[in-house]
Scaffold this motif. Structure first.
Motif, PDB file in Angstrom:
ATOM      1  N   ALA A   1      45.680  37.979  31.270  1.00 49.13           N
ATOM      2  CA  ALA A   1      45.063  36.745  31.748  1.00 49.13           C
ATOM      3  C   ALA A   1      44.486  36.926  33.151  1.00 49.13           C
ATOM      4  O   ALA A   1      43.389  36.436  33.450  1.00 49.13           O
ATOM      5  CB  ALA A   1      46.080  35.606  31.724  1.00 49.13           C
ATOM      6  N   ALA A   2      45.201  37.615  34.026  1.00 55.06           N
ATOM      7  CA  ALA A   2      44.729  37.812  35.404  1.00 55.06           C
ATOM      8  C   ALA A   2      43.458  38.648  35.436  1.00 55.06           C
ATOM      9  O   ALA A   2      42.531  38.350  36.196  1.00 55.06           O
ATOM     10  CB  ALA A   2      45.819  38.468  36.258  1.00 55.06           C
ATOM     11  N   THR A   3      43.385  39.701  34.631  1.00 58.66           N
ATOM     12  CA  THR A   3      42.191  40.555  34.651  1.00 58.66           C
ATOM     13  C   THR A   3      40.958  39.826  34.140  1.00 58.66           C
ATOM     14  O   THR A   3      39.835  40.265  34.400  1.00 58.66           O
ATOM     15  CB  THR A   3      42.398  41.859  33.850  1.00 58.66           C
ATOM     16  OG1 THR A   3      42.741  41.527  32.510  1.00 58.66           O
ATOM     17  CG2 THR A   3      43.478  42.721  34.471  1.00 58.66           C
ATOM     18  N   ALA A   4      41.120  38.714  33.468  1.00 60.14           N
ATOM     19  CA  ALA A   4      39.978  37.934  32.966  1.00 60.14           C
ATOM     20  C   ALA A   4      39.368  37.025  34.034  1.00 60.14           C
ATOM     21  O   ALA A   4      38.326  36.418  33.796  1.00 60.14           O
ATOM     22  CB  ALA A   4      40.404  37.108  31.754  1.00 60.14           C
ATOM     23  N   ILE A   5      40.000  36.917  35.195  1.00 67.18           N
ATOM     24  CA  ILE A   5      39.487  36.049  36.269  1.00 67.18           C
ATOM     25  C   ILE A   5      38.557  36.885  37.145  1.00 67.18           C
ATOM     26  O   ILE A   5      39.014  37.772  37.866  1.00 67.18           O
ATOM     27  CB  ILE A   5      40.646  35.453  37.105  1.00 67.18           C
ATOM     28  CG1 ILE A   5      41.572  34.626  36.214  1.00 67.18           C
ATOM     29  CG2 ILE A   5      40.094  34.612  38.262  1.00 67.18           C
ATOM     30  CD1 ILE A   5      42.827  34.135  36.904  1.00 67.18           C
ATOM     31  N   PRO A   6      37.248  36.620  37.109  1.00 65.43           N
ATOM     32  CA  PRO A   6      36.309  37.479  37.842  1.00 65.43           C
ATOM     33  C   PRO A   6      36.495  37.457  39.358  1.00 65.43           C
ATOM     34  O   PRO A   6      36.174  38.442  40.028  1.00 65.43           O
ATOM     35  CB  PRO A   6      34.929  36.949  37.445  1.00 65.43           C
ATOM     36  CG  PRO A   6      35.150  35.634  36.827  1.00 65.43           C
ATOM     37  CD  PRO A   6      36.572  35.577  36.367  1.00 65.43           C
ATOM     38  N   GLU A   7      36.994  36.384  39.912  1.00 66.58           N
ATOM     39  CA  GLU A   7      37.186  36.298  41.359  1.00 66.58           C
ATOM     40  C   GLU A   7      38.348  37.151  41.863  1.00 66.58           C
ATOM     41  O   GLU A   7      38.463  37.388  43.054  1.00 66.58           O
ATOM     42  CB  GLU A   7      37.400  34.839  41.795  1.00 66.58           C
ATOM     43  CG  GLU A   7      36.217  33.931  41.556  1.00 66.58           C
ATOM     44  CD  GLU A   7      36.190  33.303  40.170  1.00 66.58           C
ATOM     45  OE1 GLU A   7      35.277  32.503  39.912  1.00 66.58           O
ATOM     46  OE2 GLU A   7      37.080  33.610  39.331  1.00 66.58           O
ATOM     47  N   LEU A   8      39.207  37.609  40.961  1.00 66.52           N
ATOM     48  CA  LEU A   8      40.287  38.524  41.341  1.00 66.52           C
ATOM     49  C   LEU A   8      39.686  39.918  41.379  1.00 66.52           C
ATOM     50  O   LEU A   8      39.470  40.553  40.347  1.00 66.52           O
ATOM     51  CB  LEU A   8      41.451  38.467  40.349  1.00 66.52           C
ATOM     52  CG  LEU A   8      42.245  37.172  40.279  1.00 66.52           C
ATOM     53  CD1 LEU A   8      43.437  37.317  39.352  1.00 66.52           C
ATOM     54  CD2 LEU A   8      42.678  36.708  41.630  1.00 66.52           C
ATOM     55  N   GLN A   9      39.411  40.397  42.558  1.00 72.26           N
ATOM     56  CA  GLN A   9      38.746  41.677  42.737  1.00 72.26           C
ATOM     57  C   GLN A   9      39.711  42.846  42.709  1.00 72.26           C
ATOM     58  O   GLN A   9      39.299  43.973  42.464  1.00 72.26           O
ATOM     59  CB  GLN A   9      37.979  41.673  44.069  1.00 72.26           C
ATOM     60  CG  GLN A   9      36.883  40.633  44.110  1.00 72.26           C
ATOM     61  CD  GLN A   9      35.775  40.973  43.150  1.00 72.26           C
ATOM     62  OE1 GLN A   9      35.068  41.938  43.358  1.00 72.26           O
ATOM     63  NE2 GLN A   9      35.634  40.200  42.101  1.00 72.26           N
ATOM     64  N   LEU A  10      40.967  42.595  42.986  1.00 77.79           N
ATOM     65  CA  LEU A  10      41.976  43.649  42.998  1.00 77.79           C
ATOM     66  C   LEU A  10      43.283  43.037  42.507  1.00 77.79           C
ATOM     67  O   LEU A  10      43.690  41.972  42.973  1.00 77.79           O
ATOM     68  CB  LEU A  10      42.150  44.183  44.428  1.00 77.79           C
ATOM     69  CG  LEU A  10      43.163  45.296  44.647  1.00 77.79           C
ATOM     70  CD1 LEU A  10      42.689  46.576  43.961  1.00 77.79           C
ATOM     71  CD2 LEU A  10      43.353  45.544  46.134  1.00 77.79           C
ATOM     72  N   ILE A  11      43.901  43.698  41.557  1.00 81.66           N
ATOM     73  CA  ILE A  11      45.205  43.270  41.027  1.00 81.66           C
ATOM     74  C   ILE A  11      46.103  44.494  41.090  1.00 81.66           C
ATOM     75  O   ILE A  11      45.823  45.506  40.458  1.00 81.66           O
ATOM     76  CB  ILE A  11      45.083  42.759  39.587  1.00 81.66           C
ATOM     77  CG1 ILE A  11      44.105  41.581  39.504  1.00 81.66           C
ATOM     78  CG2 ILE A  11      46.458  42.387  39.045  1.00 81.66           C
ATOM     79  CD1 ILE A  11      43.741  41.185  38.082  1.00 81.66           C
ATOM     80  N   GLN A  12      47.173  44.393  41.876  1.00 78.22           N
ATOM     81  CA  GLN A  12      48.089  45.518  42.043  1.00 78.22           C
ATOM     82  C   GLN A  12      49.503  45.088  41.680  1.00 78.22           C
ATOM     83  O   GLN A  12      49.996  44.090  42.191  1.00 78.22           O
ATOM     84  CB  GLN A  12      48.079  45.998  43.497  1.00 78.22           C
ATOM     85  CG  GLN A  12      46.738  46.503  43.962  1.00 78.22           C
ATOM     86  CD  GLN A  12      46.721  46.803  45.443  1.00 78.22           C
ATOM     87  OE1 GLN A  12      47.278  46.066  46.242  1.00 78.22           O
ATOM     88  NE2 GLN A  12      46.053  47.895  45.805  1.00 78.22           N
ATOM     89  N   HIS A  13      50.148  45.835  40.794  1.00 81.07           N
ATOM     90  CA  HIS A  13      51.548  45.619  40.445  1.00 81.07           C
ATOM     91  C   HIS A  13      52.348  46.408  41.478  1.00 81.07           C
ATOM     92  O   HIS A  13      52.184  47.620  41.595  1.00 81.07           O
ATOM     93  CB  HIS A  13      51.796  46.133  39.032  1.00 81.07           C
ATOM     94  CG  HIS A  13      53.090  45.712  38.453  1.00 81.07           C
ATOM     95  ND1 HIS A  13      53.558  46.227  37.274  1.00 81.07           N
ATOM     96  CD2 HIS A  13      54.033  44.847  38.861  1.00 81.07           C
ATOM     97  CE1 HIS A  13      54.722  45.695  36.988  1.00 81.07           C
ATOM     98  NE2 HIS A  13      55.037  44.858  37.940  1.00 81.07           N
ATOM     99  N   VAL A  14      53.198  45.733  42.245  1.00 83.99           N
ATOM    100  CA  VAL A  14      53.853  46.368  43.385  1.00 83.99           C
ATOM    101  C   VAL A  14      55.367  46.165  43.344  1.00 83.99           C
ATOM    102  O   VAL A  14      55.873  45.290  42.650  1.00 83.99           O
ATOM    103  CB  VAL A  14      53.295  45.818  44.730  1.00 83.99           C
ATOM    104  CG1 VAL A  14      51.819  46.139  44.867  1.00 83.99           C
ATOM    105  CG2 VAL A  14      53.526  44.315  44.857  1.00 83.99           C
ATOM    106  N   LEU A  15      56.061  46.971  44.123  1.00 89.29           N
ATOM    107  CA  LEU A  15      57.495  46.795  44.365  1.00 89.29           C
ATOM    108  C   LEU A  15      57.651  46.090  45.701  1.00 89.29           C
ATOM    109  O   LEU A  15      56.850  46.304  46.609  1.00 89.29           O
ATOM    110  CB  LEU A  15      58.206  48.147  44.444  1.00 89.29           C
ATOM    111  CG  LEU A  15      58.355  48.919  43.145  1.00 89.29           C
ATOM    112  CD1 LEU A  15      58.938  50.298  43.424  1.00 89.29           C
ATOM    113  CD2 LEU A  15      59.228  48.169  42.170  1.00 89.29           C
TER     114      LEU A  15
END
Length: 157
Positions: free
Chosen positions: A93-107
């Motif tokens: 769902a998050a990757t489908a939002i065009p305004e999210l330019q960077l999505i990082q799974h972090v600790l």
């Protein structure tokens, strides 16, 4: 899948990489001239660096501001519930939002870090309320508005 790097990049490879980082549209002849290499030697090295995965892709750098995106916001996001299916659903769902330019799974404190672009703060509020806060499994969010960027650089080479 890219092959494993068999040897670290040498000084000629690094000179080519610096030239391409400055301008990814350079031809092998132009990049080679900057690195002190002939066009065929530069072309072979560039192809090898691509095959080994050192060069992943070449991109066009667009000005967010000139395209009307005057606000950049960094967000920390905690999921309300974790588990493989929830994480996968959230990421889809998050990757489908065009305004999210960077999505990082972090600790750390947060589960994810986002870089969001918006036209202005009103637009960011709309994106936050209607798109980000409706993501499946969303828990807490923290937003930090970018005031200025002092440095944005590739890895040191």
């Amino acid at each position: 899948m890219a092959a494993d790097l068999t040897a670290p990049p040498d000084s000629a490879d690094l000179a080519l990489l610096r030239a391409l980082l400055r301008d990814g549209s350079l031809s092998a002849k132009e990049a080679g001239a900057e690195a002190g290499l002939s066009q065929p030697a530069a072309w072979r090295r560039i192809r090898r660096l691509e095959a080994e995965g050192v060069i992943r892709r070449r991109r066009v750098a667009l000005s967010r501001e000139k395209l009307g995106y005057g606000v950049t916001v960094f967000m920390g996001v905690k999921l309300a519930a974790k588990g493989r299916s929830r994480v996968e659903e959230f990421e889809r769902a998050a990757t489908a939002i065009p305004e999210l330019q960077l999505i990082q799974h972090v600790l750390g404190v947060y589960d994810y870090r986002f870089r969001v672009v918006a036209r202005d703060l009103t637009d960011f509020e709309r994106i936050l309320r209607r798109r980000i806060m409706t993501l499946p499994g969303i828990g807490e969010v923290e937003s930090n508005v970018l005031l200025s960027e002092e440095k944005s650089a590739p890895p040191p080479i």
